[in-house]
Write an enzyme that holds these catalytic residues in place. Structure first.
Site, PDB file in Angstrom:
ATOM      1  N   ARG A 122      -6.966  33.218   2.183  1.00 27.05           N
ATOM      2  CA  ARG A 122      -6.675  33.091   0.741  1.00 27.05           C
ATOM      3  C   ARG A 122      -5.795  34.277   0.349  1.00 27.05           C
ATOM      4  O   ARG A 122      -6.060  35.420   0.729  1.00 27.05           O
ATOM      5  CB  ARG A 122      -7.958  33.122  -0.078  1.00 27.05           C
ATOM      6  CG  ARG A 122      -7.688  33.209  -1.575  1.00 27.05           C
ATOM      7  CD  ARG A 122      -8.920  33.018  -2.404  1.00 27.05           C
ATOM      8  NE  ARG A 122      -9.370  31.637  -2.323  1.00 27.05           N
ATOM      9  CZ  ARG A 122     -10.419  31.156  -3.009  1.00 27.05           C
ATOM     10  NH1 ARG A 122     -11.098  31.951  -3.803  1.00 27.05           N
ATOM     11  NH2 ARG A 122     -10.772  29.898  -2.899  1.00 27.05           N
TER      12      ARG A 122
ATOM     13  N   HIS B  85      -4.983  24.327  -2.908  1.00 25.31           N
ATOM     14  CA  HIS B  85      -6.296  24.701  -2.360  1.00 25.31           C
ATOM     15  C   HIS B  85      -6.801  23.459  -1.616  1.00 25.31           C
ATOM     16  O   HIS B  85      -7.734  22.781  -2.045  1.00 25.31           O
ATOM     17  CB  HIS B  85      -7.221  25.086  -3.519  1.00 25.31           C
ATOM     18  CG  HIS B  85      -8.512  25.744  -3.116  1.00 25.31           C
ATOM     19  ND1 HIS B  85      -9.000  25.747  -1.824  1.00 25.31           N
ATOM     20  CD2 HIS B  85      -9.426  26.428  -3.867  1.00 25.31           C
ATOM     21  CE1 HIS B  85     -10.156  26.396  -1.805  1.00 25.31           C
ATOM     22  NE2 HIS B  85     -10.435  26.820  -3.017  1.00 25.31           N
TER      23      HIS B  85
ATOM     24  N   LYS C 157      -2.114  49.545   3.381  1.00 26.20           N
ATOM     25  CA  LYS C 157      -1.212  50.602   3.879  1.00 26.20           C
ATOM     26  C   LYS C 157       0.228  50.100   3.943  1.00 26.20           C
ATOM     27  O   LYS C 157       1.104  50.770   4.471  1.00 26.20           O
ATOM     28  CB  LYS C 157      -1.648  51.022   5.289  1.00 26.20           C
ATOM     29  CG  LYS C 157      -3.048  51.585   5.374  1.00 26.20           C
ATOM     30  CD  LYS C 157      -3.345  51.958   6.824  1.00 26.20           C
ATOM     31  CE  LYS C 157      -4.770  51.642   7.183  1.00 26.20           C
ATOM     32  NZ  LYS C 157      -4.964  51.591   8.637  1.00 26.20           N
TER      33      LYS C 157
ATOM     34  N   ARG D 215     -17.559  30.689  -2.692  1.00 25.47           N
ATOM     35  CA  ARG D 215     -17.742  29.418  -2.010  1.00 25.47           C
ATOM     36  C   ARG D 215     -16.836  29.233  -0.791  1.00 25.47           C
ATOM     37  O   ARG D 215     -17.293  28.842   0.279  1.00 25.47           O
ATOM     38  CB  ARG D 215     -17.470  28.236  -2.963  1.00 25.47           C
ATOM     39  CG  ARG D 215     -18.655  27.790  -3.742  1.00 25.47           C
ATOM     40  CD  ARG D 215     -18.201  27.318  -5.089  1.00 25.47           C
ATOM     41  NE  ARG D 215     -17.645  28.458  -5.787  1.00 25.47           N
ATOM     42  CZ  ARG D 215     -18.401  29.312  -6.502  1.00 25.47           C
ATOM     43  NH1 ARG D 215     -19.657  29.102  -6.644  1.00 25.47           N
ATOM     44  NH2 ARG D 215     -17.859  30.372  -7.063  1.00 25.47           N
ATOM     45  N   THR D 216     -15.560  29.468  -0.966  1.00 25.00           N
ATOM     46  CA  THR D 216     -14.637  29.096   0.114  1.00 25.00           C
ATOM     47  C   THR D 216     -14.890  29.963   1.354  1.00 25.00           C
ATOM     48  O   THR D 216     -15.044  29.445   2.468  1.00 25.00           O
ATOM     49  CB  THR D 216     -13.188  29.220  -0.365  1.00 25.00           C
ATOM     50  OG1 THR D 216     -13.069  28.551  -1.615  1.00 25.00           O
ATOM     51  CG2 THR D 216     -12.224  28.612   0.628  1.00 25.00           C
TER      52      THR D 216
HETATM   53  N1   CP Z   1     -13.998  26.702  -5.435  1.00 21.44           N
HETATM   54  C1   CP Z   1     -13.632  27.918  -5.010  1.00 21.44           C
HETATM   55  O1   CP Z   1     -12.525  28.124  -4.491  1.00 21.44           O
HETATM   56  O2   CP Z   1     -14.573  28.899  -5.222  1.00 21.44           O
HETATM   57  P1   CP Z   1     -14.439  30.400  -4.748  1.00 21.44           P
HETATM   58  O3   CP Z   1     -13.308  31.027  -5.535  1.00 21.44           O
HETATM   59  O4   CP Z   1     -15.773  31.027  -5.022  1.00 21.44           O
HETATM   60  O5   CP Z   1     -14.087  30.393  -3.290  1.00 21.44           O
END
Ligand code: CP
Length: 305
Positions: A104, A132, A83, A54-55
């Site tokens: 991320r 998040h 590396k 999703r993100t």
């Molecule tokens: N909600 C969320 O962070 O989903 P993903 O891990 O799929 O990005």
């Protein structure tokens, strides 16, 4: 030189700035055609050192819908981190290739470190078990669209409240609104971290902790279900013992309010039975949709377009 605007922590935006972002997101929902050229000539870099559906894809969809372009990687092994390149050097490098970065990373604090080396706006797309904030923008936009308010809500957060960074960010963001009551529902081992409970106490924000979802579901306005975060457990045995602690099904929902809003950041494993998906109170796929609009508005705000 003006400093870049970043989003690392859910409190980086004031309430007024959040209102601006949500009003912009709602304008995009109503008039998407007016925004298709807003980011022409701009490039978003998505650096994902951890898995995501999703993100990452909603960020990429958001930038493409704004007329911009995207580049990046979806696993650490396909970047020069494999590396031994430092995060600082990666961020300095990618700042030369892009106009804005979403990252991320599995390490808590990595997002703050990245902002010290980025020369373009930087967005935290999840740093370990910490925060998040763009999921929080998504969650808040969904609550605003469905409940039409952020105050006077009893919010239940259920599942892995220890490692679930989405619950940490949402609690921090919602705690600043009036008459919000938190109900934390988790096994003892997965309790919400002490620093979050301390912050709520300091601000006189009411909360309770319980182990049984059935004992509180009837009082909730919002129920935020979460997955047990397998990737953050130190041993498989503990994960297997705790993974099915909560399963929301039709029977449990019989005791909930008619206007309960059930959210989940997704992915789900077993914690919401598929039979719940057809219940009008299940709003988690609507939440997915709002994630794109929240990120479109965020990109526009940070780029100043
Ligand atoms: N909600 C969320 O962070 O989903 P993903 O891990 O799929 O990005």
């Amino acid at each position: 030189m003006l400093k870049n605007r970043n989003l690392v922590d859910p409190m980086d935006f004031t309430e007024e700035e959040l209102d601006e972002v949500f009003s912009l997101a709602e304008s995009i929902i109503d008039h998407p055609e007016a925004y298709v050229h807003k980011c022409e000539g701009k490039i978003l870099a998505t650096l994902f050192f951890e898995p995501s559906t999703r993100t990452r894809l909603s960020f990429e969809s958001a930038m493409l819908r704004l007329g911009g372009r995207v580049l990046g990687f979806s696993e650490a092994d396909s970047s020069s981190a494999a590396k031994g390149e430092s995060l600082a050097d990666t961020i300095r490098t990618v700042s030369q290739y892009s106009d804005i970065i979403a990252m991320r990373h599995p390490r808590e604090g990595s997002a703050t470190l990245a902002t010290q080396h980025a020369s373009v706006p930087f967005i935290n797309a999840g740093d370990g078990g910490h925060h998040h904030p763009t999921q929080t923008l998504t969650d808040l936009l969904t609550i605003r669209r469905i409940k039409h308010r952020f105050d006077h809500l009893n919010i239940g957060l259920c599942g892995d409240l220890k490692f679930g960074r989405t619950t940490h960010s949402l609690t921090k963001a919602m705690a600043r609104y009036a008459n919000v009551h938190f109900t934390f529902i988790s096994p003892e081992e997965l309790r919400v971290p002490e620093y979050i409970r301390y912050n709520l106490s300091q601000k006189d924000v009411p909360y309770q902790e319980v182990e049984r979802l059935e004992s509180v579901i009837g009082n909730l306005d919002v129920l935020y279900m979460t997955r047990v975060q397998k990737e953050r457990f130190f041993n498989e045995e503990d994960y297997v013992r705790l993974k099915d602690s909560y399963i929301l099904d039709r029977e449990k929902l019989r005791h909930a309010k008619d206007d309960l809003t059930v959210l989940h950041p997704l992915p789900r494993v077993n914690e919401i039975a598929v039979e719940v998906d057809d219940d009008p109170r299940a709003c988690y796929f609507e939440q997915v949709r709002y994630g794109v609009f929240a990120r479109m508005a965020l990109i526009m705000k940070l780029l100043g377009v």
